[in-house]
Design an enzyme around this catalytic site. Structure first.
Site, PDB file in Angstrom:
ATOM      1  N   ASP A 161       0.831  -1.351   0.002  1.00 25.13           N
ATOM      2  CA  ASP A 161      -0.049   0.162  -0.028  1.00 25.13           C
ATOM      3  C   ASP A 161       0.873   1.134   0.008  1.00 25.13           C
ATOM      4  OD1 ASP A 161      -2.142   1.648   0.494  1.00 25.13           O
ATOM      5  OD2 ASP A 161      -3.303   0.148   1.279  1.00 25.13           O
ATOM      6  N   HIS A 190       1.371   1.807  -3.413  1.00 22.24           N
ATOM      7  CA  HIS A 190       0.474   2.526  -4.157  1.00 22.24           C
ATOM      8  C   HIS A 190       0.948   4.113  -4.185  1.00 22.24           C
ATOM      9  CE1 HIS A 190      -3.017  -0.262  -2.719  1.00 22.24           C
ATOM     10  NE2 HIS A 190      -2.036  -0.887  -3.400  1.00 22.24           N
TER      11      HIS A 190
END
Length: 489
Positions: free
Chosen positions: A283, A317
């Site tokens: 993430d 991310h």
């Protein structure tokens, strides 16, 4: 004075001048307070002194607890963990203590759900009841984790996994053993949901109570140095409301598919240095946070006075991220000399209506990016919400399409971006402010973006692009909507 002496003197003056110029160019652009580091007494113990077993077969929770209490009784000191596999439950730090993990040592955290007591904590910006983090400190001072060893949170036993993140063969292998699949999501615990008494449903307590790997809350003088922190159940490393945080030469790793597998979430901390560290996660990689919505605003604790320098992000991310939980604000942050290689987004700033908070005085300099699958630089105030023609939401009437500015309105301003090189991205730049609160006063200088698509700006004002080159292969170079005073030089 002979010619050679004069020549050497001139060369020395030239090098000093160049060095001074470089230092000036990289100087911190705000008055950064000194970051204090922990003071650890010279007293030390070895985990073996407490009958710990390094084969990975025996649970050593009691040994770690006794060792920390022994250090506390002596006013602090160092707990040495030699090479071996040290299976344990959560490790709780005392004041003036250092956990030193030597090369070849792996601290492996048990997957036993009941080994971790419930604690009241903060997760995703709000109060939550979770399991205690495997590495845990609350209201402590002078705490450190050092060495060349590693930690493994065994997150695979806690995290759900979405089918869309795997190939068919990977998904088949994942779901062939324990666990339950429901709506294309694999849950690791094969038990029925005892809380709801639903036959054939997964036990979601493990998922919803899964801890971060490291959580230090309201601590002063924190040092993480040299170690590897990997495979967390939720976020990896979460300093929360801490003062004087140093993270130096640390490797933070999670599987790329790890649900909520953030790397570093620095939340409402004051005075922090993150340097020379590597992130490879599932993430956001390096993330600045400060609480969510009214609860976060009531903290009145911005994340401030932060230096991030010399870091590498291999997957995530976002490489460097602010938000989306930023309701107490963020300010005086300097990011310099970092590499993002293969992240989804490079620079990622995000928030949404309801958050509030002011993010200001952010400097980002000397960033190299390659193989960015999405935007090299994105700023989005519609995070997790779909913008509807500038309206508050899909149900808002045309007469009140723009809501008034209140304490719930997020504000980003005074952003200074320079010397960015991106070789390969889907899109160079995406700015998407709110009609009632555009992105304001952003300056970008001396940067190059090689990408598929160019730049798109929506609800932005007082924007300067100076010597910014965008080499896009598709569409227009620059698309502007609802902007004012956007200047290119």
């Amino acid at each position: 004075m002979n010619k050679r002496t004069i020549c050497n003197a001139l060369l020395t003056m030239l090098f000093v001048s160049l060095f001074t110029a470089v230092k000036a160019a990289d100087a911190i652009p705000f008055k950064m307070p000194k970051v204090a580091t922990p003071t650890i007494p010279s007293y030390s113990v070895n985990i073996k002194d407490f009958k710990a077993d390094g084969t990975g077969k025996t649970l050593n929770t009691e040994a770690f607890s006794k060792a920390m209490k022994q250090l506390a009784s002596k006013g602090g000191g160092k707990l040495i963990v030699p090479a071996g596999i040290w299976l344990t439950g959560p490790i709780q730090f005392e004041n003036n203590t250092e956990l030193h993990v030597e090369r070849g040592a792996l601290i492996l955290f048990t997957t036993d759900f009941d080994a971790y007591p419930d604690v009241n904590t903060i997760y995703e910006g709000n109060k939550a009841t979770k399991k205690m983090a495997p590495l845990w400190a609350y209201e402590k001072h002078d705490v450190a984790i050092t060495g060349e060893g590693a930690f493994d949170g065994q997150g695979q036993a806690w995290r759900p996994s979405k089918k869309g993140k795997f190939t068919d063969s990977q998904w088949k292998e994942l779901t062939s053993g324990a666990g339950i699949v429901e709506k294309n999501v694999w849950y690791p615990d094969a038990k029925n949901d005892e809380l709801k008494g639903v036959e054939g449903k997964p036990d979601t307590r493990r998922v919803f109570k899964r801890p971060v790997l490291l959580e230090f809350t309201k601590c002063k003088k924190v040092l993480l140095q040299g170690v590897t922190l990997s495979n967390s159940p939720a976020w990896n490393t979460h300093p929360l409301m801490c003062e004087d945080v140093t993270i130096d030469g640390v490797t933070i790793r999670n599987p790329w598919y790890a649900q909520n597998g953030d790397g570093l979430d620095l939340e409402s901390c004051n005075r922090a240095i993150i340097k020379n560290s590597t992130f490879d996660v599932g993430d956001d990689a390096i993330c600045i946070k400060s609480g969510k919505d009214k609860e976060g605003r009531d903290w009145k604790m911005p994340c401030e006075n932060v230096i991030i320098e010399g870091c590498t992000v291999l997957h995530g991310h976002g490489g460097f991220v602010i938000g989306s939980e930023m309701s107490s604000g963020a300010r005086n942050i300097y990011v310099n000399n970092c590499l993002f290689n293969g992240t989804d987004t490079g620079l990622r700033l995000k928030s949404t209506r309801g958050r509030g908070g002011v993010v200001e005085n952010i400097w980002v300099n000397n960033i190299n990016m390659v193989a960015i699958s999405g935007d090299a630089f994105t700023f989005d105030l519609y995070y997790a919400n779909k913008p509807v023609a500038g309206k508050a939401d899909k149900d808002t009437s045309a007469s009140d399409a723009v809501p008034p500015v209140t304490e719930e309105t997020p504000c980003f301003r005074n952003l200074y971006i320079s010397n960015i090189v991106c070789q390969g991205a889907k899109r160079a730049i995406y700015f998407n402010g709110l009609p009632e609160m555009p992105l304001t006063n952003l300056q970008m200088k001396n940067s190059l973006f090689v990408c598929d698509k160019g730049a798109e700006l929506n609800y932005a004002k007082d924007i300067l692009f100076e010597n910014v080159k965008i080499e896009n292969s598709k569409g227009e170079r620059f698309v502007q909507k609802n902007t004012s005073n956007v200047v290119e030089k």
